[in-house]
Design an enzyme around this catalytic site. Structure first.
Site, short mmCIF file in Angstrom:
data_model
loop_
_atom_site.label_atom_id
_atom_site.label_comp_id
_atom_site.label_asym_id
_atom_site.label_seq_id
_atom_site.Cartn_x
_atom_site.Cartn_y
_atom_site.Cartn_z
N SER A 249 1.13 -6.06 -2.27
CA SER A 249 0.16 -5.44 -3.05
C SER A 249 0.71 -5.09 -4.42
CB SER A 249 -0.37 -4.10 -2.53
OG SER A 249 -1.66 -3.72 -2.97
N HIS A 391 -6.34 -5.59 3.92
CA HIS A 391 -5.29 -5.40 2.92
C HIS A 391 -4.07 -4.90 3.52
CE1 HIS A 391 -3.77 -5.25 -1.21
NE2 HIS A 391 -3.41 -4.12 -1.02
#
Ligand code: GCU
Length: 414
Positions: A249, A391
């Site tokens: 990320s 995610h």
């Protein structure tokens, strides 16, 4: 129309051609800057023109317009092993905890580095470096790991719980495959918050703030990975030719920027890095530059703000960042339910870096004509996979990274 814009429009031809040749996965038409066309319009065809003209030009662009300048080494830097054990993880590994104490301009700060090296290796181990989000102690239930007491965010005063992030850190799997792994907490380097950029590592370089290409949080995270590496490569148990930087990320954005700056990394891995990382800004799928600059202005330099609302006219884009890592290996991974990070944009930017790898003699660095299906990884000179789910970075991702590194470090396990 200036020469560069003309180059961009001409670059459209390359983008579309590359797409037509290699994939037809673009939704709609997106114009992209041509990685092999210099600002003055010169078409780059040789390795020397890439290395002497285009690569420095792109490096300057990403530094001045996006991630900001980085300092040199601080006036003083000391590495102190404050704790170690040869019997960590039930004898699987040797643990070292190192305080990296840095002084500059009358200020000092210290960052804790946690290192596990597999025991019983016949040769120095390949090393993986990966920053964490919640403190070294949150990556493991190993009770000896020092708790990160610093506020990681300005609104988070309490340390996170030990082992809280364990799902992201399959240490045993990594160590059993013969890899050493080192981590630091990103918030031990600079806080991950809006507000004055004068804490921790920032405090050492105040002169780098009041300028349009200021030292940023992503810059500070990447810079400190390199300062940790300065030490780690001196250890006899580490193989200095087999170094990987991984990040998830915002820390995947960091891994790419670190990899672009630090040529010692042989493999650079971006896990779900999304906008401002591997994903192409011009596609405007998921997060946009406006979102980044509104929520996380301190990740990028002030100059980057000028692109808010101009995503589709960006004079540079993220396939060019990936190109800066060539000829070292790049792996990009996405998750199927992570539309915010634009998986297709992440895949496409890696694919569009192929022409630069070709200049280095690598044909078809990412051998995928179309976006791979879920959990059908593509491992060529570069790698890509689309994991099922949200995610995150989990064992499935790490398993692929280990496999990919094994292949490139000559450690293939069949
Ligand atoms: C937010 C942000 C992303 C970032 C992510 C993360 O979702 O919008 O750009 O990658 O946080 O770091 O977890």
């Amino acid at each position: 129309m200036n020469a560069y814009l003309t180059g961009i429009i001409a670059g459209l031809a390359l983008g579309i051609t590359a797409m037509a040749e290699n994939t037809n996965t673009f939704q709609g038409s997106v114009e992209l800057p041509d990685v092999l066309r210099a600002k003055d319009g010169k078409v780059i065809q040789s390795l020397s023109d890439w290395e002497n003209i285009r690569k420095p030009e792109l490096m300057k662009t990403f530094t001045e317009q996006m991630y900001g300048v980085m300092p040199g080494k601080p006036e003083s830097i000391e590495y102190t092993v404050f704790e170690s054990s040869t019997n960590a993880m039930n004898g699987l590994a040797t643990r070292k905890q190192i305080a990296i104490k840095m002084k500059n301009a009358g200020k000092e700060t210290s960052v804790d580095l946690l290192l596990y090296v597999p025991n019983g290796q016949k040769a120095p181990a390949p090393l993986i470096m990966c920053l964490n989000f919640k403190g070294n102690h949150a990556t493991t239930d190993d009770p000896a790991v020092k708790v990160c007491e610093k506020p990681i965010h300005s609104d988070r005063k309490e340390p996170y719980a030990r082992n809280e992030a364990a799902e992201r850190w399959p240490y045993e799997m990594i160590l059993k495959r013969g890899y050493a792994i080192a981590t630091m907490c990103h918030g031990d380097i600079v806080t991950d918050s809006k507000g004055p950029m004068n804490n921790y590592v920032f405090s050492l370089f105040p002169e780098l703030q009041d300028r349009p290409d200021n030292f940023t949080a992503i810059g500070a995270w990447a810079w400190t990975i390199s300062r940790a590496l300065d030490y780690l490569v001196t250890l006899p148990e580490i193989n200095p030719k087999q170094l990987t930087v991984v990040g998830h990320s915002r820390l995947g954005k960091t891994a790419l920027w670190c990899g672009a700056n630090d040529p010692r990394f042989t493999v650079v891995i971006s896990n779900d890095s999304g906008e401002g990382g591997a994903a192409l800004s011009r596609r405007m799928q998921g997060e946009t530059i406006a979102d980044l600059c509104r929520n996380f202005p301190y990740w990028f330099c002030k100059n980057y703000q000028q692109y808010v609302g101009h995503d589709k006219e960006m004079p540079f884009d993220q396939h060019e960042l990936i190109s800066l890592i060539a000829p070292r290996h790049v792996y990009v991974a996405s998750a199927s339910e992570d539309a915010w990070a634009d998986p297709e944009g992440e895949f496409t930017s890696l694919k569009l870096a192929n022409p630069v790898f070709k200049i280095y003699g690598v044909q078809n660095a990412l051998p995928a004509d179309t976006m791979p299906e879920i959990e059908k990884p593509v491992h060529g000179y570069n790698g890509y996979h689309l994991r099922a789910g949200k995610h995150n970075i989990i064992a499935y991702d790490w398993g692929n990274y280990l496999q990919f590194m094994d292949e490139h470090f000559g450690r293939t396990q069949k």
